[in-house]
Scaffold this active site. Structure first.
Site, PDB file in Angstrom:
ATOM      1  N   SER A 151       0.834  -1.209   0.000  1.00  0.00           N
ATOM      2  CA  SER A 151       0.000   0.000   0.000  1.00  0.00           C
ATOM      3  C   SER A 151       0.870   1.261   0.000  1.00  0.00           C
ATOM      4  O   SER A 151       1.951   1.269   0.610  1.00  0.00           O
ATOM      5  CB  SER A 151      -0.870  -0.009   1.265  1.00  0.00           C
ATOM      6  OG  SER A 151      -1.465   1.253   1.473  1.00  0.00           O
ATOM      7  N   GLN A 197       0.566  -0.398  -4.754  1.00  0.00           N
ATOM      8  CA  GLN A 197      -0.752   0.250  -4.857  1.00  0.00           C
ATOM      9  C   GLN A 197      -0.574   1.745  -4.714  1.00  0.00           C
ATOM     10  O   GLN A 197       0.091   2.223  -3.784  1.00  0.00           O
ATOM     11  CB  GLN A 197      -1.689  -0.286  -3.760  1.00  0.00           C
ATOM     12  CG  GLN A 197      -3.022   0.431  -3.658  1.00  0.00           C
ATOM     13  CD  GLN A 197      -2.987   1.603  -2.682  1.00  0.00           C
ATOM     14  OE1 GLN A 197      -2.104   1.671  -1.836  1.00  0.00           O
ATOM     15  NE2 GLN A 197      -3.934   2.508  -2.812  1.00  0.00           N
ATOM     16  N   THR A 230      -5.797   2.735  -6.946  1.00  0.00           N
ATOM     17  CA  THR A 230      -7.068   2.720  -6.215  1.00  0.00           C
ATOM     18  C   THR A 230      -7.909   3.906  -6.646  1.00  0.00           C
ATOM     19  O   THR A 230      -7.471   5.052  -6.559  1.00  0.00           O
ATOM     20  CB  THR A 230      -6.827   2.739  -4.697  1.00  0.00           C
ATOM     21  OG1 THR A 230      -6.071   1.581  -4.356  1.00  0.00           O
ATOM     22  CG2 THR A 230      -8.141   2.712  -3.931  1.00  0.00           C
ATOM     23  N   ARG A 262     -15.273   5.403   9.360  1.00  0.00           N
ATOM     24  CA  ARG A 262     -15.349   4.207  10.212  1.00  0.00           C
ATOM     25  C   ARG A 262     -15.327   4.718  11.649  1.00  0.00           C
ATOM     26  O   ARG A 262     -14.319   5.265  12.101  1.00  0.00           O
ATOM     27  CB  ARG A 262     -14.182   3.272   9.947  1.00  0.00           C
ATOM     28  CG  ARG A 262     -14.080   2.829   8.470  1.00  0.00           C
ATOM     29  CD  ARG A 262     -12.797   3.309   7.865  1.00  0.00           C
ATOM     30  NE  ARG A 262     -12.799   3.270   6.411  1.00  0.00           N
ATOM     31  CZ  ARG A 262     -11.681   3.189   5.706  1.00  0.00           C
ATOM     32  NH1 ARG A 262     -10.521   3.082   6.310  1.00  0.00           N
ATOM     33  NH2 ARG A 262     -11.728   3.233   4.410  1.00  0.00           N
ATOM     34  N   ASP A 316     -12.186  -8.394  -5.084  1.00  0.00           N
ATOM     35  CA  ASP A 316     -11.863  -8.522  -3.666  1.00  0.00           C
ATOM     36  C   ASP A 316     -13.093  -8.132  -2.861  1.00  0.00           C
ATOM     37  O   ASP A 316     -14.139  -7.812  -3.420  1.00  0.00           O
ATOM     38  CB  ASP A 316     -10.635  -7.680  -3.277  1.00  0.00           C
ATOM     39  CG  ASP A 316     -10.884  -6.169  -3.237  1.00  0.00           C
ATOM     40  OD1 ASP A 316     -12.053  -5.722  -3.139  1.00  0.00           O
ATOM     41  OD2 ASP A 316      -9.892  -5.420  -3.286  1.00  0.00           O
ATOM     42  N   GLY A 328     -14.555  -9.552   0.998  1.00  0.00           N
ATOM     43  CA  GLY A 328     -15.381 -10.609   1.588  1.00  0.00           C
ATOM     44  C   GLY A 328     -14.778 -11.998   1.543  1.00  0.00           C
ATOM     45  O   GLY A 328     -15.392 -12.948   2.031  1.00  0.00           O
ATOM     46  N   ILE A 329     -13.590 -12.149   0.973  1.00  0.00           N
ATOM     47  CA  ILE A 329     -13.031 -13.504   0.841  1.00  0.00           C
ATOM     48  C   ILE A 329     -12.393 -13.954   2.152  1.00  0.00           C
ATOM     49  O   ILE A 329     -11.443 -13.345   2.633  1.00  0.00           O
ATOM     50  CB  ILE A 329     -12.038 -13.550  -0.330  1.00  0.00           C
ATOM     51  CG1 ILE A 329     -12.845 -13.352  -1.610  1.00  0.00           C
ATOM     52  CG2 ILE A 329     -11.234 -14.859  -0.330  1.00  0.00           C
ATOM     53  CD1 ILE A 329     -12.147 -13.606  -2.876  1.00  0.00           C
ATOM     54  N   GLY A 354      -7.490  -9.399   1.966  1.00  0.00           N
ATOM     55  CA  GLY A 354      -6.947  -8.346   2.818  1.00  0.00           C
ATOM     56  C   GLY A 354      -6.989  -8.826   4.258  1.00  0.00           C
ATOM     57  O   GLY A 354      -6.005  -9.325   4.808  1.00  0.00           O
TER      58      GLY A 354
HETATM   59  C1  GLV Z   1      -7.337   2.574   3.334  1.00  0.00           C
HETATM   60  O1  GLV Z   1      -7.157   2.050   2.275  1.00  0.00           O
HETATM   61  C2  GLV Z   1      -8.352   2.177   4.226  1.00  0.00           C
HETATM   62  O2  GLV Z   1      -9.311   1.520   3.789  1.00  0.00           O
HETATM   63  O3  GLV Z   1      -8.250   2.511   5.402  1.00  0.00           O
END
Ligand code: GLV
Length: 388
Positions: free
Chosen positions: A107, A128, A156, A165, A307, A309-310, A330
């Site tokens: 990343s 990325q 991305t 979040r 990608d 949910g895997i 991830g």
């Molecule tokens: C960054 O890619 C994140 O989702 O926090």
């Protein structure tokens, strides 16, 4: 310790060993987390067609991604702050991936820098890219990835601004964590992590510190993205990025058929059907639900990855049977990394490979590249329950 047989086993250990702030960072979706949850639960809706008495010898999960050989259709997804999940986390994960024969994607927001990962690995990894307002810095970042021998660039496209979040705000997420009383109590219970972190100098965003000019509070991902990420990023930017990079380009974050068509027009080599693990637009449909429409629309014109949910080899198989050439994990590798470092990432890859291989055999197939929708039982309405 009992044997590790599932990704969930790794998650249980991960939760015990890694500070709450970083566990929550990985384990969150945005807002209500509906998309985050459905990424996983939608996989469960798809069932497998059992086929018996088929010769199961000489099976192979090997395939290719953007022309590069992979041992199974799985790459490690770019995950920001991986080096906070485990000391030197990006180096550890990259080493596990190269030994297994799958790509590791570093990343932009990693803790270990591009040069550092290159110095501690022997095979090319992928990079990325997040596009920031400081064009000069981004051009140099692309050049650095090239100089380090990275063999694909993952651009991305779904994070010009950060989906909220809630837990990250409440926890005061930062790298390194601020030494508040609450954090110190939490870290005191995770001594393995704390000693490991004391033993490494890699504590901040390695690709950025010392390379970007005029950075504000770099320890906070949310203020950094708000300040530096380029909200004006658009389809026209692909041309200069592609030209500067000059190698395989993969567009990440496509969840819409029209956007998939634009990805083809952009000249990218592959697209990733993705909702960023449910971390960006909450309320978007799961990646696995959007995959078939995108495959039907552009599958002949561009390589399709997916990608979000895997958590098992069966999920990988379902995505491939629905038309994805390959997938990314991830959280599934982060659980392993946080639980046991490089060994844990290897354990995650082994779990997924075994599930994939055995499931493929029980579906009556010997080659992963032969899987198709014929191997699946898809519930009525799975694709058209939601209209646009
Ligand atoms: C960054 O890619 C994140 O989702 O926090």
């Amino acid at each position: 310790m009992p044997p590790i047989t599932t990704i969930d086993d790794l998650k249980t250990i991960y939760k015990r060993r890694v500070p709450t702030m970083f566990y929550d960072y990985a384990e969150s979706g945005s807002w209500s987390e509906q998309t985050f949850r459905e990424n996983v639960s939608d996989f469960e809706k798809i069932r497998l067609r059992q086929k018996v008495a088929v010769d199961m010898t000489n099976r192979s999960t090997a395939t290719t991604m953007v022309g590069q050989d992979v041992a199974m259709p799985v790459a490690l997804a770019p995950v920001g702050l991986t080096g906070m999940q485990h000391p030197d986390g990006e180096i550890k994960a990259a080493r596990a991936a190269e030994k297994f024969g799958v790509p590791f994607t570093l990343s932009t927001m990693s803790i270990c820098s591009i040069e550092d990962v290159a110095a501690h690995t022997t095979k090319p990894f992928w990079f990325q890219l997040y596009v920031m307002k400081d064009r000069d810095f981004i051009e140099r970042l692309i050049d650095r990835a090239k100089a380090a021998g990275c063999s694909a660039l993952v651009l991305t496209f779904d994070l010009q601004i950060l989906g909220q979040r809630h837990k990250d705000i409440k926890n005061g997420l930062s790298a390194p964590p601020k030494l508040t009383i609450r954090n110190m109590i939490d870290i005191a219970q995770r001594q393995r992590w704390a000693w490991g972190m004391l033993g490494t100098k890699r504590h901040s965003f390695g690709n950025i510190v010392g390379h970007a000019k005029g950075v504000g509070d770099l320890s906070s991902l949310s203020s950094w993205t708000a300040e530096q990420f380029d909200p004006a990023l658009n389809w026209d930017d692909i041309a200069w990025i592609k030209e500067r990079w000059g190698g395989p380009l993969i567009l990440k974050g496509i969840l819409d058929v029209d956007d998939a068509r634009r990805s083809v027009d952009s000249g990218a080599d592959a697209l990733i059907v993705s909702n960023h693990g449910g971390r960006q637009l909450d309320g978007a449909l799961s990646s696995i639900r959007m995959l078939p429409d995108i495959v039907d629309a552009v599958g002949k014109d561009i390589e399709i990855h997916m990608d979000s949910g895997i958590r098992s080899g069966q999920d990988v198989l379902k995505a491939v049977a629905l038309g994805a050439k390959s997938t990314y994990i991830g959280r599934s590798f982060i659980y392993g990394l946080g639980a046991m470092g490089e060994k844990g990432v290897t354990a995650a890859l082994n779990v997924i490979h075994k599930e994939l291989d055995t499931t493929m055999a029980l579906c009556g197939e010997r080659l992963i590249t032969n899987m198709s929708r014929d191997n699946l039982l898809i519930p009525k309405g799975f694709r058209d329950e939601f209209t646009d």
